[in-house]
Enzyme design. Structure first.
Site, PDB file in Angstrom:
ATOM      1  N   ASP A  22       5.948 111.513  43.826  1.00  0.00           N
ATOM      2  CA  ASP A  22       6.301 112.144  42.594  1.00  0.00           C
ATOM      3  C   ASP A  22       6.617 112.982  42.695  1.00  0.00           C
ATOM      4  O   ASP A  22       5.247 113.450  42.291  1.00  0.00           O
ATOM      5  CB  ASP A  22       6.546 111.231  40.857  1.00  0.00           C
ATOM      6  CG  ASP A  22       6.131 109.628  41.118  1.00  0.00           C
ATOM      7  OD1 ASP A  22       6.939 109.241  42.838  1.00  0.00           O
ATOM      8  OD2 ASP A  22       5.623 109.369  40.280  1.00  0.00           O
ATOM      9  N   GLU A 197      10.050 104.288  35.282  1.00  0.00           N
ATOM     10  CA  GLU A 197       9.548 105.508  35.343  1.00  0.00           C
ATOM     11  C   GLU A 197      10.356 106.630  35.119  1.00  0.00           C
ATOM     12  O   GLU A 197      11.415 106.951  35.843  1.00  0.00           O
ATOM     13  CB  GLU A 197       8.432 104.893  36.920  1.00  0.00           C
ATOM     14  CG  GLU A 197       8.106 103.827  36.761  1.00  0.00           C
ATOM     15  CD  GLU A 197       7.235 103.588  38.413  1.00  0.00           C
ATOM     16  OE1 GLU A 197       6.642 102.934  38.480  1.00  0.00           O
ATOM     17  OE2 GLU A 197       7.632 103.735  39.611  1.00  0.00           O
TER      18      GLU A 197
HETATM   19  C1  FRU Z   1       6.097 106.495  40.809  1.00  0.00           C
HETATM   20  C2  FRU Z   1       4.960 105.933  39.353  1.00  0.00           C
HETATM   21  C3  FRU Z   1       4.565 106.725  38.098  1.00  0.00           C
HETATM   22  C4  FRU Z   1       3.385 106.201  38.049  1.00  0.00           C
HETATM   23  C5  FRU Z   1       3.420 107.499  39.551  1.00  0.00           C
HETATM   24  C6  FRU Z   1       1.983 106.736  40.266  1.00  0.00           C
HETATM   25  O1  FRU Z   1       6.385 106.427  41.935  1.00  0.00           O
HETATM   26  O2  FRU Z   1       4.702 105.171  39.775  1.00  0.00           O
HETATM   27  O3  FRU Z   1       5.573 105.517  37.656  1.00  0.00           O
HETATM   28  O4  FRU Z   1       3.102 107.925  37.466  1.00  0.00           O
HETATM   29  O5  FRU Z   1       4.250 106.357  40.575  1.00  0.00           O
HETATM   30  O6  FRU Z   1       1.505 107.676  41.515  1.00  0.00           O
END
Ligand code: FRU
Length: 477
Positions: A22, A197
């Site tokens: 992300d 998320e």
């Molecule tokens: C989304 C996620 C988020 C988390 C991160 C961990 O891709 O699962 O929810 O903060 O990636 O790398």
């Protein structure tokens, strides 16, 4: 070495090496766009989550910087956001030198909580706050805080996901340290989606159906889900409504959501904080992947971000829709235009504009990254009124059996016309249809000779078909 990697995008951000997911902490400060990202500094698979960092002055050329936030002990640094604390409400800087404050999820076995870090040297070095965490509900799935300053109520607002419950919570704070629960939203939207998320909440200007500005605005609440997307795998949805400083209220009483992107490979987009007010735009960037098939076959890096996209809400026959367009800075990478109606277009990095009145009964196909025995097809079917990206013959797809496929978006013609903007960059194709109210983001892994572009549109009337080769924004290192 670097520039010889065939699938390395030339105009999209990639980490020099290792795993990325992300985008995090997008913030503009003193002339620089900061891009942090979920990163494994030690390997090409997910793990050791830390915040990688890069800066840019034009959203196209990125300068890599050292890791901003490292995992530490049993704490991984999950997704989050950054703000400029102009009034030094946090006390981490001074009024003359306002701090950058990062708000991120501390991930420990069985616990996710929200934490702070700050920088007083334009993001070059970071200090984790001694009072972390600042919100701890003592639960395992509570993550991805996105913080913004809400001027009318003079406070910070955080939107954060109770992921497994498919809910978001809104918190308010005077100083980024003390947080008070304001409200919750969800579960809502399409049922059966696995979780939420990486939420974002922001205000957008409304433009009318011809793209002209109005003086109205609405708020958009966006969230991502790990499974159950229309094309299979992960996806995203958004709600349009109002925000009074405490609560988000969806315009639709049934709280139906809209799809953000009809392609397979768009995840966890978030918007920049603190863009200059005189610029007046809202820009986001997403991780170009699908959670189901993210073991993509590149090396020594894995994953790219999308082209940064400007956002508006556009009036359409079926209501307000999010409209996305590549930021205008992309045009600075254009070389001389080629008119595709009378010259052959080739290229692995292209910005293409097509405006066409399709034949009423026959599909039209725009081929990109076409080679001797492969092609990526963008197919408009006037009978079904769908635009599909077909990557079944697009190139290498053996790394995952769910990768090959056809991904459709419902698209009505506008006075008989289809308008496409297509950004091709080595291993990705982003299609913005009908002024960006439908977008399809798709990864492909074509062979070295696949650089052809061809319009196969029997009976169609072509009004405009222009392609610009794009200069590489990568610099030799
Ligand atoms: C989304 C996620 C988020 C988390 C991160 C961990 O891709 O699962 O929810 O903060 O990636 O790398």
């Amino acid at each position: 070495e670097y520039l010889r990697e065939p699938w390395r995008p030339r105009v999209h951000f990639t980490p020099e090496r290792n795993w990325m997911n992300d985008p995090n902490g997008l913030v503009f400060y003193r002339g620089e766009y900061h891009l942090f990202y979920q990163h494994n500094p030690l390997g090409i698979d997910w793990g050791h989550m830390s915040w990688g960092h890069a800066v840019s002055r034009d959203l196209m050329h990125w300068e890599p910087l050292p890791i901003a936030l490292w995992e530490e002990g049993d704490e991984m640094i999950f997704s989050g956001s950054c703000v400029v604390d102009h009034r030094n409400t946090s006390g981490f800087g001074t009024a003359e030198n306002p701090p950058l404050v990062a708000v991120y999820t501390s991930h420990r076995p069985g616990n996710q909580s929200q934490s702070l870090a700050y920088s007083t040297d334009a993001g070059r070095t970071w200090t984790k706050h001694a009072g972390n965490p600042v919100i701890d509900l003592d639960i395992a799935e509570f993550r991805d805080p996105k913080v913004f300053w809400h001027a009318p109520t003079e406070k910070w607002v955080m939107v954060v996901a109770l992921s497994a419950a498919k809910r978001v919570q809104l918190y308010g704070s005077p100083d980024l340290n003390e947080w008070r629960l304001l409200s919750e939203f969800g579960p809502a939207g399409v049922e059966g989606k696995s979780n939420w998320e990486c939420p974002d909440l922001f205000e957008l200007p409304i433009v009318d159906s011809r793209g002209e500005a109005t003086d109205e605005t609405r708020w958009v609440l966006e969230a991502d889900f790990g499974g159950g997307g229309v094309g299979g795998g992960s996806g995203n949805e958004y709600f349009v409504g109002r925000f009074d400083g405490n609560q988000f209220t969806c315009d639709d009483p049934q709280r139906r959501s809209q799809q953000v992107d009809y392609g397979r490979d768009f995840y966890a987009p978030v918007t920049w904080s603190d863009l200059p007010a005189e610029d007046g735009r809202r820009v986001w960037i997403g991780w170009m992947t699908n959670l189901q098939t993210n073991g993509t076959p590149t090396s020594p890096w894995r994953s790219a971000m999308t082209i940064p996209r400007s956002l508006t809400l556009r009036e359409t026959g079926s209501g307000l829709r999010l409209a996305q367009a590549p930021v205008r800075e992309l045009e600075s990478l254009r070389e001389d235009a080629v008119d595709g109606t009378n010259a052959a277009v080739r290229g692995k990095q292209l910005d293409i504009v097509l405006e066409v009145t399709p034949d009423a009964g026959r599909p039209l196909v725009l081929h990109v990254l076409e080679g001797p025995d492969e092609t990526t097809r963008l197919v408009y079917d006037p009978v079904d009124e769908t635009l599909s990206v077909d990557r079944r013959d697009a190139g290498f797809d053996e790394f995952h059996d769910a990768f090959a496929g056809v991904y459709p978006a419902p698209i009505a013609l506008d006075e008989g016309r289809l308008r496409l903007r297509v950004v091709v960059d080595r291993s990705s194709v982003e299609v913005f249809a009908q002024d960006g109210v439908a977008v399809l983001t798709t990864l492909v892994f074509p062979g070295p000779e696949s650089d052809g572009v061809r319009l196969d549109a029997p009976g169609a009337e072509v009004h405009r078909f222009t392609a610009w080769p794009l200069r590489s924004a990568l610099t030799e290192r």
